[in-house]
Scaffold this motif. Structure first.
Motif, PDB file in Angstrom:
ATOM      1  N   THR A   2     -12.617  -0.989   0.729  1.00 34.75           N
ATOM      2  CA  THR A   2     -11.816  -0.205  -0.206  1.00 34.75           C
ATOM      3  C   THR A   2     -11.764  -0.851  -1.580  1.00 34.75           C
ATOM      4  O   THR A   2     -11.860  -0.167  -2.595  1.00 34.75           O
ATOM      5  N   ASP A   3     -11.638  -2.168  -1.610  1.00 34.19           N
ATOM      6  CA  ASP A   3     -11.622  -2.877  -2.883  1.00 34.19           C
ATOM      7  C   ASP A   3     -12.950  -2.699  -3.611  1.00 34.19           C
ATOM      8  O   ASP A   3     -12.982  -2.498  -4.827  1.00 34.19           O
ATOM      9  N   SER A  27      -8.318   7.261   6.893  1.00 36.37           N
ATOM     10  CA  SER A  27      -8.136   5.825   7.124  1.00 36.37           C
ATOM     11  C   SER A  27      -8.420   5.020   5.855  1.00 36.37           C
ATOM     12  O   SER A  27      -7.747   4.023   5.581  1.00 36.37           O
ATOM     13  N   GLN A  30      -5.512   5.593   3.438  1.00 35.70           N
ATOM     14  CA  GLN A  30      -4.361   4.806   3.879  1.00 35.70           C
ATOM     15  C   GLN A  30      -4.548   3.334   3.517  1.00 35.70           C
ATOM     16  O   GLN A  30      -3.622   2.673   3.049  1.00 35.70           O
ATOM     17  N   ALA A  31      -5.748   2.811   3.722  1.00 41.06           N
ATOM     18  CA  ALA A  31      -6.022   1.409   3.378  1.00 41.06           C
ATOM     19  C   ALA A  31      -5.848   1.176   1.882  1.00 41.06           C
ATOM     20  O   ALA A  31      -5.291   0.156   1.466  1.00 41.06           O
ATOM     21  N   ALA A  33      -3.882   2.841  -0.131  1.00 40.76           N
ATOM     22  CA  ALA A  33      -2.446   2.889  -0.403  1.00 40.76           C
ATOM     23  C   ALA A  33      -1.753   1.593   0.035  1.00 40.76           C
ATOM     24  O   ALA A  33      -0.898   1.064  -0.680  1.00 40.76           O
ATOM     25  N   GLU A  34      -2.127   1.082   1.201  1.00 39.15           N
ATOM     26  CA  GLU A  34      -1.516  -0.146   1.704  1.00 39.15           C
ATOM     27  C   GLU A  34      -1.845  -1.346   0.832  1.00 39.15           C
ATOM     28  O   GLU A  34      -1.041  -2.264   0.692  1.00 39.15           O
ATOM     29  N   LEU A  35      -3.040  -1.338   0.234  1.00 39.21           N
ATOM     30  CA  LEU A  35      -3.432  -2.429  -0.656  1.00 39.21           C
ATOM     31  C   LEU A  35      -2.782  -2.299  -2.027  1.00 39.21           C
ATOM     32  O   LEU A  35      -2.874  -3.199  -2.850  1.00 39.21           O
ATOM     33  N   GLY A  36      -2.163  -1.141  -2.267  1.00 40.21           N
ATOM     34  CA  GLY A  36      -1.562  -0.901  -3.573  1.00 40.21           C
ATOM     35  C   GLY A  36      -2.614  -0.645  -4.633  1.00 40.21           C
ATOM     36  O   GLY A  36      -2.371  -0.851  -5.819  1.00 40.21           O
TER      37      GLY A  36
END
Length: 78
Positions: A2-3, A27, A30-31, A33-36
């Motif tokens: 994601t990064d 998924s 969501q990842a 979003a969770e990483l901001g």
């Protein structure tokens, strides 16, 4: 992963491209979003079809902006 996606999109923007990301799996979203992760300036659309429609509308908007109020294309000299 994601990064890397966000970094690649931002790099493309530095080169003058407008990035449209399409078809992100839940998924991955969501990842992100969770990483901001901040997708600021990166357009996202659910499907490729919607992404193409968005890109075409943006291109059409650029054409309209490049015209004089009477509809004629602007030239460099005035």
């Amino acid at each position: 992963m994601t990064d890397a996606l966000i970094r690649a999109a931002r790099s493309a923007r530095w080169l003058g491209a407008e990035v449209v990301i399409t078809g992100i799996r839940p998924s991955v979203a969501q990842a992100l979003a969770e990483l901001g992760a901040d997708p600021g300036g990166i357009a996202t659309r659910a499907t490729l079809e919607r992404g193409v429609t968005y890109a075409r509308s943006m291109r059409q908007g650029a054409r309209v902006a490049a015209q004089d109020p009477d509809g004629r294309a602007r030239t460099g000299a005035r």
